[in-house]
Structures are given as structure tokens and as C-alpha cells.
Design an enzyme around this catalytic site. Sequence first.
Site, PDB file in Angstrom:
ATOM      1  N   GLU A 132       0.823  -1.206   0.000  1.00  0.00           N
ATOM      2  CA  GLU A 132       0.000   0.000   0.000  1.00  0.00           C
ATOM      3  C   GLU A 132       0.861   1.262   0.000  1.00  0.00           C
ATOM      4  O   GLU A 132       0.540   2.248  -0.679  1.00  0.00           O
ATOM      5  CB  GLU A 132      -0.937   0.004   1.208  1.00  0.00           C
ATOM      6  CG  GLU A 132      -1.943  -1.132   1.245  1.00  0.00           C
ATOM      7  CD  GLU A 132      -3.025  -1.031   0.181  1.00  0.00           C
ATOM      8  OE1 GLU A 132      -3.029  -0.046  -0.583  1.00  0.00           O
ATOM      9  OE2 GLU A 132      -3.863  -1.954   0.100  1.00  0.00           O
ATOM     10  N   GLU A 392     -12.328  -0.197  -9.702  1.00  0.00           N
ATOM     11  CA  GLU A 392     -11.970  -1.089 -10.806  1.00  0.00           C
ATOM     12  C   GLU A 392     -13.020  -1.135 -11.920  1.00  0.00           C
ATOM     13  O   GLU A 392     -12.674  -1.201 -13.110  1.00  0.00           O
ATOM     14  CB  GLU A 392     -11.706  -2.503 -10.276  1.00  0.00           C
ATOM     15  CG  GLU A 392     -10.391  -2.668  -9.535  1.00  0.00           C
ATOM     16  CD  GLU A 392     -10.415  -2.109  -8.125  1.00  0.00           C
ATOM     17  OE1 GLU A 392      -9.343  -1.924  -7.524  1.00  0.00           O
ATOM     18  OE2 GLU A 392     -11.539  -1.857  -7.612  1.00  0.00           O
ATOM     19  N   THR A 478      -1.248   0.899 -10.869  1.00  0.00           N
ATOM     20  CA  THR A 478      -2.432   0.229 -10.332  1.00  0.00           C
ATOM     21  C   THR A 478      -3.256   1.159  -9.451  1.00  0.00           C
ATOM     22  O   THR A 478      -4.431   0.913  -9.211  1.00  0.00           O
ATOM     23  CB  THR A 478      -2.032  -1.037  -9.557  1.00  0.00           C
ATOM     24  OG1 THR A 478      -3.185  -1.846  -9.336  1.00  0.00           O
ATOM     25  CG2 THR A 478      -1.376  -0.689  -8.217  1.00  0.00           C
TER      26      THR A 478
END
Length: 836
Positions: A132, A392, A478
Site C-alpha cells: 500500500e 476497478e 495500479t
Amino acid sequence: MNIKLLIHTLAFLALSIIIAYSKNGSCARMSPTEKKAYKEKVLEMFYHGYKSYMTNAYPADELMPLSCRGRIRGIEPDRGDIDDALGKFQLTLIDTLDTLAVLGDIAEFNKAIRLVIDTVSFNTDIVVSVFETNIRILGGLLGGHAVAVYFKESGKSELQWYNNELLDKAKDIGNRLLPAFNSPTGIPYPRVNLKYGINKELSTSSSGQATCLSCAGTVLLEFAALSRWSKNATFEIKARQVMQQLWKRRQRHSNLLGQIIDVNDGGWITKDSGVGAGFDSYYEYCLKAYILLGDETFLHRFNTHYEAIMNYISQGPMLVNVLMHQPHYASRPYMDALQAFWPGLQVLKGDLKSAVLTHQWLYEITKKHNFIPEAFTPNLGVYWPHHPLRPEFAESTYFLYKATNDPFYLEVGKSIVENLNNYARVPCGFAALKDVRTLSQEDRLDSFVFAETFKYLYLLFADKEDVILPIDNFVFTTEAHLLPLSLSNIQISEVNSVLENRTINFTMAASTCPVNEDASGSFSKFTMNLRSGNVEKQCDPKDASKVQKGDKLKLKPSELVIGNLQHQKLLQEMGVQIMSVQDGRLHLQHMPKIAKSPKDAELGLEFMRQVVEVNRIIRDNTVIQPRVIQLLSAPHNGLVTLTAGPAQFGKNLTADYHISGFAIQANPQSGCTALNNFNEVIGKIVVTVRGDCMFIEKARNVQASGAIGLIVVDNTQQSSSQSHQIFAMSGDQNNDVKIPAVFLFYKEGKVLFEAMQNSNNQLEILMGARAVNKWKYSTSVDNVVTATATTDSMQMTKTSSTDEPLPSSPAANEISNPTQNDADDDIVLEDNQNLP
């Protein structure tokens, strides 16, 4: 009913649901006015959340939208692993930096980066998630730096003061993450203390030594950018080593990877395999590493994994977790929300048809539940009901719209915006959904909502002129942070010396459905027809690598790639077996009794006949341009040059390109395994002996050792370039070998070995298309070239060298000693004599 049968049954149900829901026809194009209105609505929603954070939570890491205060780790109740993302480093602000730039708010962006520069410190005694912290903090700083540099170079007055301060912060946090990579395997520990690094508990406890595939495999983009901007190769080298370690641990039969791995011994703890939680961004970074860095090693790896995923995990529009070692068996009866990124990655891959169908399936879930629950069942049921406003699905919607310009995806985006506004909006920002069935909320607003969700939604509705950044010149990490494609132009010698190991063969067409405009030239009509089931014949990705229906043979010799599992399967169906011979050749044997059917046996015989014909054509038409090995050290002094054959892989030796270095023999001398004299060969030209494996395998092992070139010496006694035809050593369709390679026949090799022995292994040689000194040469009967000094250019005894690269043909393998009897047909494939 077992899970496998249930999944297959419901896959057909899922496709039926998609078609049933989509039968109403095409989607009307959204008007420019409505599109602009939704762009403005996304802006308003972003600032509603962002201002709530800055007013009520900053400098805390996150906003608690129901309590309307900041979430400070150690003060609020512990939430377990979720809190590992928090490090008292202003997480939400850093994660939001480049979103402000994408939205065109240069003034707020300027203000935000000054705040980060002036107030953020990482010297804190706190344990954080390596994954993270990398994607959100390091990625956020690098994305902010990339944008700040772009604005400065574009003449934006607000950023003329900027002098790489965010990059300095990125180097600080990067250095604090590095201790996590000091594991026995090089795979990072999942957590690290920002002030003290790794202690015994973090490295040996059960939770400390177990990390997920995506947690370990999602560092390369950020670390490569940091290395190239900071001129410090350490970060990229560490990240490349991690990717290599994970690749080596794939299940070799299925080419799938597990979910949880032991950092210390490299063993898989959880052998599930999928594309959702715990897997997702590893596959994403395989493809995006190729896009950002231009390294085809990662493209080959991604293609290999992609073929496996489409063969085993993809069940119609669904993506079902399987066991990596038994991929025909599903490992659980549900799917998770993180796999919603997959259609977007399929767009980048070029498999648009599969992307459309999977996205449509996910859309049906949102139509039933307003959001995608954290886990769901094949019949659209809820398995885990919460939804933390994940990005997403919006991400995939954006990429599909960008690829197709189909207004349907604007309507999907519109539904995402409306659901966020109707069910997640609260007076102090936006709150995650605790249960999508009851629409109850929880006191949580993750930073990725600002970094990703709003960014993708804005880009979906924005016209080109609305985005002040050249967005197509960037790769999204990402976490949707922006890294410029120009990074591939920055080269670091230490990184270039880290050479990747071999990859397996992969046919680019395999597992990919081609996309063509329909008769009207409209991609939107094509995608609408695909969703509604009106396309005349749908492409099955699992069959895409097979030859077309009209072809007589299942596989032609000209298409054969040694090592391609699909090709091996087709050969076996025709009764053709491939066996390796000790000297490195491949033996083709036709055994009608093992063919799938009598008809397949006939096709196998025809295949063998065509192989013989291919060999005859090669023998009759091949013209090979030789290469040379020049002995530079005394007493030779460049006066001895040996004629060599070229290779169809590696760097091509031309009149303008040659290499020189000290020659050293490989240990083992075949070079078919990792070299034992690893430390001695770095920076040298390695000499191996033919046999035991393919030429390309030798090259990969030698390259992995750090050598700069490869010489393979024939093991057939008395062979020479005078008595034998020069040939080009064959490779495969992978382009992972970067070092040059040449082949010496036995007699020329004997001269080289004797010179090496007489010089106590201090023989300096040159590999090239021609000798570098201007000598006039004559050739002895043993084809050892002698010379006398002259001002004339060197005259080769055979044809002159060429600067043109050698083309590669996957199936143009030399065939020798064909034999035939009543039962079997045998053909030997030379690994070395290919079409030049």
C-alpha cells in the site's frame, strides 16, 4: 453437485443473463450537453469529498465521512490489516496529487504539493504495508513529480519554482521500503517499520513471512521510475528480481501462480489461482512493465499467464479461482470485486471481445445491487456484502469507452455516478457501503476513491480539450498514478546489466480474439451486437490459437513453435511425438497408433511429409552470412580470425557493431544449466560446447550469468566451415536474449580452446561480422585465417557480411536422416539449421 460442474453450468446461465438483459438494442448516443453535465457532476462530487477531507481530516491519513473527522492510526479502533495503509503521512493528500492535475486545477495542485513538501515526514516509528505504501505514497509522489515537471516544462507559471522536491520525498520513502526486500528470496516482506526497517517479528512471524502475489509483484513500475529519475539502479534491480522470483515459481504445467507465498523459502502457502484479490496487479504490472519500460520479457510473461488464465480461470464471462496445480478444479464458489479491473487490462492486451463480455457480466451485477459487492456468486448473489467504493469497474468502463467510443459505456459511467451520489454521498464526503443489500454505510473513505474512482470517471466524460495533460503519454499505475512513457528513454547501465532469464514460447495469436470493425465501420455497433448475442459467430478465446477451419492440417510445419503447449497437443493428436536427442537435436516420430483417430493419423503423416519438404527448401535456398572470431591477444595480435556461423537470436553482429572481451569456458561446458563459475564470467565472452539442450537455452543461461557474448563449439569431431555448410543457430519466438552469439565448428573451436589454454585464460577476442583491423587474410586448409598487414580492407574468404538482422522462422528446423517403416515415421529436427 461439485463446484466445477456448478461453475460450468452457471457460466452458461451468466451468458444467457447478459444476452437477455441486452436484447433491447443499441444505446442512444449521449448528447454533448449531457456528457458535459456529467463531467461537471463528477467535478462537483470530487470537490465535495476533497474539501471535506481538507477541512475536517487533514493532515490525518483518511477522512471518516460519517464522524466527519480524520482517521488517525492508534487513536481510532484498530481495523486489522486495513490500517497497514495508514502511516501518519497524509495519505489522502499524496494519493490525490495527480488527480488535481488531471482535473485541471493547477492552483490547488500547486498548493497541495507545497503542503506535502513542507509538512510530510516519513521518519516515524510505525509499521506499514509495503504494497500500500508503494502504490499510494511512492506512486502518489512520483505521479505528482511527473505532472509538476510537465507543467514546468510547458511554461506554467505556477510551477516554475518546482525543483524535484517531490522526487526527493519519493527517494526518502523508497529507501525506507528497501529493507523489506532483504529476505532470503528477495521477495519483500509484507510490512516494514518506516524508522527501523525489518525486525525479527516482521520477518519470522506467520503473518510477517506470508505475502500475496499482488503484494509482492506490484512494485516494478514505481521502483523503475524512481531508479531512472534518481539515477539509482537499486530500486529497479530489486523489483526486477522480485518479478523473476515469482515467475520462476509458477506451476510449470498450468503457468498459473498461487495467492500467498512464503517470503523466506518461496513456497506457496495458498495455491488458489485467479485474477482478483491477491493476484490482480501482478498480472497488470507484467503487461504495463512492457508498455512503460519496453522490455519484451514482461510481455512474454504476461502472454504466457494470459493464455493460462483464459484456458483455466475464464469460464464464459466469469473469472473463477482454480487450483494452480489442478486448474480444472474450482477452488471456491464465489468471485470478488477486484477482478473488475480485468476487462480494462484485456483492452490493453487487445482482447476486446472477451473484455466486452466480462464487463457486461459485471454491469449486470451493478444493475441488481447498485454496486459490485466485495464478493458475489455466479447467479448474481451476494457473498460478502460490503463495497468500499472501489474504482476497478469505473476503470474498465473508461478503457472500453476509450477503445470503442461506444456510447453504451457512457451510460454505464452515468449509472456509477448516480449510484455514488444517491447511496454513498453524505454531508461530509462519501461513505463506503457496509451492505449493498440494505445500502447501510460505514465510516470509511479510502484514499483510492480520490486517486482512482473520480479520476477515471472524469476522464470518461471529459473531452480531449478538457484534459490539460497529454494523457496518452502516460501509463496508469495500479493506483492510477501517472508515469510518463518517456521513462523508457532513460537508461541506467547497472539496470541494463541485470539480464532476465528465459521465458517460455508463446504464440501472440493464442487466447486472443481479434477485433475488427463491422461492416458499417462502427466499433460501437460491434460491441452492441456482441453484448446482445447477435454476432454471427463469436470467437472462443480458448480456440483462437488453432488454425482456421478450412486448413487441412491442424498445424502446419511453418507454424510450429517448439515448446508451445498447444502445438504439442495438436501434434500428439496427429500421432507425432517430439523427443530431445543428446546432441541437442529434436527427434520427430510419427506413431499412428497413438493418434486421436485414423483421420488424425493421416494428417500426422501429411505433416511429416511437409516437414521434409520444408527441410528441402531450406537446404536449397539458404544463404548464410558468416561471422568471425578474431584473436586479439599476443601472440596472435589480431592476425588469426576464425569463421563462425550467426544466430537468429540475440544482438546481431554487423559491420557497425561488434564486441570484444576475454574468453572463458562455461562450467558446465554444455551451458545447459545455471553456470557454476558465475562470478568468473561476468563481462566476458563464454564458450560452450554443443549438445544436451537447445542453443537458445545455452544463451539464456550464459546471459543470466552476466556474460556479454556466447560462442558454441561443435561436438562433431573434424567438422569445419570448409567441410560443412555454415548455418544460423535457431531460437524461438521470444526476444529475451540480448547478447550476441556465434557457432564455431570443431576445428575452429579447437584453435580457440588451444589459444585460451596457452594464454592462461587471458585471451582477448572479438566477435563481429568482420575483423576490426585492416588486414588482408588468407585461409588455410583448416580454415584458420592468417594475415599480413595491409591498408586494404579485410577480404572474407566466403561472402561478405551483412548489416541486415537475421529473420526468424519458428518451424524452419533442419531435418536429417528421415526414415520410414510400416508402423512409424521418424524425423530428426536439427536445433541449429534454420531459415536465415
